[in-house]
Design a protein around this motif. Structure first.
Motif: not given
Length: 446
Positions: A159, A161, A171-174, A176, A231, A235, A238
């Protein structure tokens, strides 16, 4: 005022630490073991087998008992003894690993000294690895408490980033599998007594700089479970409205370069808050906290990292709340606690010393997952005790609770956790001119 409740997570029941009889046997036989082994040869082999991290080995090499007029021979003898003392602080399988190390060095007499405590205790490294229980709690100090080489690369290293060699871009990706629901505010909270840091902007609420060091040169000190912490933090912040800059496996040069670039960039120009989280292995030597990076390089927490946030270095963050989190070990000792009669001493009241000029370093909270000299604990499956409890409390309370109270609740929950052997962990934080209340006000904008 309504009362809120966070359900207590059941006390940890996972084993940590060498068996007491093995630990005591090493201490009782330490002179015999020193006599039958070679200091540097054993030190290097312990690192190769994953019993000790490079940082731990360096600490032993720099160990000074503090006695005056110590000659070189006596000093090496004390370091040799310190090596064996350090080995008693490794994990449940470390005793068998030490025996394997001694046998690989052809120190059979020393190995027999350890085997003598219970002839049936020795198992091969292959069998020891097979018998490792999933989810066993480990120490975040540079080696698993099993003291075994688990793998060359962590299961999480795939993984990534942000790329440290590319320009700064949020960083804008979701993320997990995060299931935490962050409660939202219905107003912008204020405190008429102390004042409140502004935290109601929709687009400049805050910046999170998160660095997660998972893999190290020594394959025995991988921080499995740490990716889960990262992670959850992404989350969480954000949901609060922060701009996120996460990185994995930086070396010191990359970390310091990105830190300087980010804190002088357009992203912090108008930000209301800055949060930095550095997750890695740490230690404390000669009263100095140290952080280890992906390539084994070391940074001094106070003089190289915290000092960067002085007003002369970070003009764009002057007078803004800065939260610096270091959730790693600050020493080698497990916190076993002490028996108490239940009474507590009154805390001394701080004395205010107002200054006319802008302080060199202010509006900062420096957060630690353990107290000076003690280790921190991490679950390889679910993440570290401190970060996971911090995310729990933030999700439940950030909508109406000041950040210092968030930290106190986090520390209380972590402090109530225990391993099967009774070890615990006590977080703390340092207030450096952080004189106003900070409310994150997730979901509410002016």
């Amino acid at each position: 005022m309504s009362q809120h409740h966070i359900s207590e997570v059941p006390v940890e029941q996972r084993e940590i630490g060498m068996l007491a009889k093995h630990r005591e046997h090493i201490i009782d036989q330490i002179d015999e073991l020193v006599k039958r082994t070679k200091y540097l040869e054993l030190l290097n082999e312990c690192q190769r087998h994953g019993l000790l991290s490079p940082g731990m080995c360096q600490n032993i090499k720099e160990y000074t008992p503090g006695r005056r007029n110590e000659n070189e021979e006596d000093l090496l003898l004390e370091r040799h003894r310190q090596l064996f003392k350090k080995l008693t602080q490794r994990g449940p399988r470390a005793y068998e690993t030490i025996i394997s190390v001694l046998e690989s060095l052809d120190c059979k007499e020393a190995a027999n000294v350890l085997l003598s405590v219970d002839s049936g205790s020795f198992v091969s490294l292959r069998e020891a690895n097979k018998s490792r229980r999933p989810g066993m709690t480990v120490v975040d100090e540079g080696v698993t408490t099993e003291g075994l080489v688990l793998s060359k690369v962590s299961k999480e290293s795939k993984y990534q980033y942000l790329n440290p060699n590319e320009p700064l871009v949020p960083y804008t990706k979701p993320v997990q599998n995060s299931k935490r629901i962050v409660k939202k505010s219905d107003k912008c909270h204020e405190d008429a007594v102390t004042g409140t840091y502004p935290m109601c902007s929709q687009y400049n609420r805050g910046v999170l700089f998160m660095v997660n060091i998972i893999d190290f040169p020594n394959p025995g000190v991988i921080r499995n479970g740490a990716f889960k912490d990262g992670e959850e933090l992404i989350h969480l912040f954000r949901e609060i409205g922060f701009t996120i800059f996460p990185y994995i496996n930086l070396n010191k040069e990359q970390y310091m370069r990105i830190l300087k670039e980010l804190t002088s960039s357009q992203y912090v120009e108008n930000t209301e808050c800055f949060v930095m989280v550095l997750m890695t292995h740490g230690n404390r030597v000669n009263q100095i906290d140290r952080a280890e990076f992906h390539d084994g390089s070391i940074a001094m927490v106070q003089t190289e990292i915290i000092a960067h946030f002085q007003a002369s270095n970070c003009r764009k963050l002057a007078n803004k709340p800065k939260i610096l989190m270091f959730p790693f070990c600050r020493g080698p000792e497990p916190d076993k606690g002490v028996e108490t009669d239940g009474r507590s001493a009154a805390s001394p009241k701080p004395t205010a010393q107002p200054k006319r000029n802008i302080p060199t370093l202010s509006d900062s909270l420096v957060c630690y997952a353990s107290t000076e000299g003690f280790e921190t604990l991490r679950d390889p499956d679910t993440g570290s005790w401190y970060i996971q409890k911090f995310c729990d409390v933030m999700a439940e309370y950030a909508h109406n609770t000041s950040f210092e109270d968030i930290l106190k609740k986090t520390q209380s929950l972590v402090q109530n956790m225990r391993t099967a052997t009774g070890h615990l962990q006590t977080g703390n934080y340092k207030n450096i001119g952080f004189n106003k209340k900070l409310y994150f006000n997730p979901g509410f904008y002016k």
